[in-house]
Design an enzyme around this catalytic site. Structure first.
Site, PDB file in Angstrom:
ATOM      1  N   ASP A 135       0.848  -1.199   0.000  1.00 60.84           N
ATOM      2  CA  ASP A 135       0.000   0.000   0.000  1.00 60.84           C
ATOM      3  C   ASP A 135       0.882   1.247   0.000  1.00 60.84           C
ATOM      4  OD1 ASP A 135      -2.322  -1.481   0.139  1.00 60.84           O
ATOM      5  OD2 ASP A 135      -2.761  -1.009   2.227  1.00 60.84           O
ATOM      6  N   ARG A 187      -1.197  -0.554  -8.666  1.00 56.28           N
ATOM      7  CA  ARG A 187      -2.567  -0.158  -8.328  1.00 56.28           C
ATOM      8  C   ARG A 187      -2.593   1.377  -8.382  1.00 56.28           C
ATOM      9  NH1 ARG A 187      -3.812  -0.893  -2.322  1.00 56.28           N
ATOM     10  NH2 ARG A 187      -3.648  -3.110  -2.773  1.00 56.28           N
TER      11      ARG A 187
HETATM   12  P1  FDA Z   1     -13.909   9.547  -5.543  1.00 53.72           P
HETATM   13  O1  FDA Z   1     -13.471   9.891  -4.156  1.00 53.72           O
HETATM   14  O2  FDA Z   1     -13.959  10.626  -6.560  1.00 53.72           O
HETATM   15  O3  FDA Z   1     -15.312   8.854  -5.446  1.00 53.72           O
HETATM   16  C1  FDA Z   1     -16.081   8.480  -6.581  1.00 53.72           C
HETATM   17  C2  FDA Z   1     -17.417   7.952  -6.079  1.00 53.72           C
HETATM   18  O4  FDA Z   1     -17.206   6.726  -5.382  1.00 53.72           O
HETATM   19  C3  FDA Z   1     -18.101   8.835  -5.042  1.00 53.72           C
HETATM   20  O5  FDA Z   1     -18.928   9.790  -5.636  1.00 53.72           O
HETATM   21  C4  FDA Z   1     -18.886   7.841  -4.232  1.00 53.72           C
HETATM   22  O6  FDA Z   1     -20.077   7.521  -4.882  1.00 53.72           O
HETATM   23  C5  FDA Z   1     -18.009   6.618  -4.240  1.00 53.72           C
HETATM   24  N1  FDA Z   1     -17.148   6.554  -3.048  1.00 53.72           N
HETATM   25  C6  FDA Z   1     -15.839   6.828  -2.961  1.00 53.72           C
HETATM   26  N2  FDA Z   1     -15.371   6.615  -1.718  1.00 53.72           N
HETATM   27  C7  FDA Z   1     -16.426   6.199  -0.999  1.00 53.72           C
HETATM   28  C8  FDA Z   1     -16.592   5.816   0.366  1.00 53.72           C
HETATM   29  N3  FDA Z   1     -15.597   5.819   1.246  1.00 53.72           N
HETATM   30  N4  FDA Z   1     -17.825   5.447   0.755  1.00 53.72           N
HETATM   31  C9  FDA Z   1     -18.868   5.424  -0.106  1.00 53.72           C
HETATM   32  N5  FDA Z   1     -18.770   5.773  -1.400  1.00 53.72           N
HETATM   33  C10 FDA Z   1     -17.572   6.161  -1.840  1.00 53.72           C
HETATM   34  N6  FDA Z   1      -5.344   5.223  -1.005  1.00 53.72           N
HETATM   35  C11 FDA Z   1      -4.056   5.436  -0.666  1.00 53.72           C
HETATM   36  O7  FDA Z   1      -3.665   6.574  -0.420  1.00 53.72           O
HETATM   37  N7  FDA Z   1      -3.175   4.374  -0.597  1.00 53.72           N
HETATM   38  C12 FDA Z   1      -3.555   3.104  -0.897  1.00 53.72           C
HETATM   39  O8  FDA Z   1      -2.722   2.186  -0.844  1.00 53.72           O
HETATM   40  C13 FDA Z   1      -4.919   2.875  -1.268  1.00 53.72           C
HETATM   41  N8  FDA Z   1      -5.359   1.618  -1.574  1.00 53.72           N
HETATM   42  C14 FDA Z   1      -6.632   1.459  -2.103  1.00 53.72           C
HETATM   43  C15 FDA Z   1      -7.044   0.215  -2.578  1.00 53.72           C
HETATM   44  C16 FDA Z   1      -8.269   0.083  -3.211  1.00 53.72           C
HETATM   45  C17 FDA Z   1      -8.683  -1.261  -3.750  1.00 53.72           C
HETATM   46  C18 FDA Z   1      -9.129   1.222  -3.364  1.00 53.72           C
HETATM   47  C19 FDA Z   1     -10.441   1.135  -4.078  1.00 53.72           C
HETATM   48  C20 FDA Z   1      -8.736   2.442  -2.853  1.00 53.72           C
HETATM   49  C21 FDA Z   1      -7.513   2.572  -2.200  1.00 53.72           C
HETATM   50  N9  FDA Z   1      -7.108   3.800  -1.677  1.00 53.72           N
HETATM   51  C22 FDA Z   1      -5.800   3.977  -1.304  1.00 53.72           C
HETATM   52  C23 FDA Z   1      -8.116   4.893  -1.462  1.00 53.72           C
HETATM   53  C24 FDA Z   1      -8.144   5.877  -2.625  1.00 53.72           C
HETATM   54  O9  FDA Z   1      -6.985   6.670  -2.596  1.00 53.72           O
HETATM   55  C25 FDA Z   1      -9.380   6.790  -2.530  1.00 53.72           C
HETATM   56  O10 FDA Z   1      -9.322   7.532  -1.352  1.00 53.72           O
HETATM   57  C26 FDA Z   1     -10.714   6.066  -2.581  1.00 53.72           C
HETATM   58  O11 FDA Z   1     -10.690   5.008  -3.493  1.00 53.72           O
HETATM   59  C27 FDA Z   1     -11.853   7.032  -3.004  1.00 53.72           C
HETATM   60  O12 FDA Z   1     -11.597   7.558  -4.257  1.00 53.72           O
HETATM   61  P2  FDA Z   1     -12.344   7.109  -5.606  1.00 53.72           P
HETATM   62  O13 FDA Z   1     -11.293   6.766  -6.595  1.00 53.72           O
HETATM   63  O14 FDA Z   1     -13.326   6.053  -5.354  1.00 53.72           O
HETATM   64  O15 FDA Z   1     -12.993   8.419  -6.173  1.00 53.72           O
END
Ligand code: FDA
Length: 310
Positions: A135, A187
């Site tokens: 991570d 990732r």
């Molecule tokens: P964005 O925040 O723009 O959200 C898009 C849409 O997704 C939102 O409108 C909502 O509908 C939905 N959504 C997003 N987050 C949600 C939540 N918590 N609850 C409900 N709905 C939600 N970060 C990091 O810094 N280091 C890491 O190693 C990782 N590892 C990691 C693994 C995996 C498999 C995932 C999916 C994510 C991570 N992250 C991470 C977290 C990542 O950086 C980020 O904070 C989250 O994925 C939220 O961002 P989105 O890309 O979903 O987009």
């Protein structure tokens, strides 16, 4: 910018000791939306449930910023035991780890303990045909994590170890290029930590644009790409991009968080894409839970409503 202010407010409030004490005593039932449970058997059960819908699991024992050698080693031991339990249940262990949780930054016998423990985890993951993802944490750890990733790929090969790049950091495009010779398994995420504007883009539109750019660059380079987001417009664009560039489905997968957009996870799996959910478990759930709340205002309302209900 508003997203940034919201995230900053939530993470600052979450860092308050009284808030933390309140949440630790009363928030566990709420955290269970995002955390599979406290025991290895809970996370294994969660993987088995997801597998019924064709979704794989990424196993994550919660814990970070450990400050003693004993705790770091005990943490690594728990992950090794988890891998044994997963393998015994017929699951190839795909594990994610925060190097700060297994001793990164502590020197033992002249070696960084995080690297030593990562080698132990990788040896076991390779034995079971599994995978270890490193991570990515807050920005002061990026250099050392990427350097350790390089060492581990050189020792174990790129098929068994991957890492994470965060699209909110200005430096990430250069990092992606610098890793190219490793044929890295990456990732791509937007980034979840509270970072200053000197290192991370404050505007969501820039973070999203950077996200697409990084995913497309890694795919075009022919490297395995884990598209880790719940952002449906990005997911749709990636689907179009791979079609128009003739990139096979075997070169990428979608990854989402346990408890977030389960409908989308099922839909993608039903469409025939490889999908994996990142499933945390363990007692040290507070920091992880705070970051999930900081990602979405609706989650803060969910917590407030839950606490008021008592
Ligand atoms: P964005 O925040 O723009 O959200 C898009 C849409 O997704 C939102 O409108 C909502 O509908 C939905 N959504 C997003 N987050 C949600 C939540 N918590 N609850 C409900 N709905 C939600 N970060 C990091 O810094 N280091 C890491 O190693 C990782 N590892 C990691 C693994 C995996 C498999 C995932 C999916 C994510 C991570 N992250 C991470 C977290 C990542 O950086 C980020 O904070 C989250 O994925 C939220 O961002 P989105 O890309 O979903 O987009």
């Amino acid at each position: 910018m508003i997203d940034q202010i919201y995230r900053k407010t939530v993470l600052t409030v979450a860092g308050n000791k009284s808030v933390e004490a309140l949440m630790r005593s009363r928030g566990w039932s709420l955290a269970q939306r995002f955390v599979a449970g406290e025991q290895a058997s809970d996370v294994i059960g969660a993987v088995q449930e997801l597998q019924k819908d064709g979704i794989g699991g990424i196993l994550d024992l919660l814990g970070e910023f450990v400050d003693s050698v004993e705790t770091a080693n005990a943490f690594a031991e728990q992950i090794l035991a988890l891998m044994d339990q997963a393998a015994a249940a017929g699951i190839k262990p795909y594990v994610s780890v925060k190097l700060s949780g297994i001793g990164q930054g502590m020197t033992v016998d002249g070696q960084d303990l995080g690297l030593t423990n990562a080698r132990r985890l990788l040896t076991k993951a390779a034995q079971y045909g599994g995978f270890l993802a490193l991570d990515m944490e807050d920005h002061p750890r990026v250099d050392v994590t990427l350097a350790q990733f390089r060492t581990l790929v050189e020792e174990f090969g790129h098929a068994v170890v991957g890492t994470v790049l965060q699209s909110y950091l200005y430096r990430t495009e250069a990092d992606l290029q610098a890793l190219g010779d490793l044929r890295p398994n990456l990732r791509i995420v937007k980034g979840a930590y509270l970072e200053p504007p000197s290192v991370a883009m404050p505007d969501k539109a820039d973070v999203d644009a950077s996200y697409r750019k990084l995913v497309y660059a890694n795919l075009k380079a022919g490297h395995y790409t884990n598209v880790a987001t719940h952002d449906e417009s990005i997911i749709d664009d990636v689907k179009m991009f791979v079609l128009s560039h003739g990139i096979p489905r075997s070169q990428f997968e979608f990854q989402l968080l346990y408890g977030v957009r389960r409908d989308l996870q099922k839909k993608l799996a039903a469409e025939g894409y490889t999908v994996r959910a990142y499933i945390p478990y363990g007692r040290d759930w507070y920091a992880y839970f705070s970051r999930r709340i900081a990602e979405r205002p609706g989650n803060a309302l969910f917590v407030l409503r839950g606490l008021l209900k008592g």
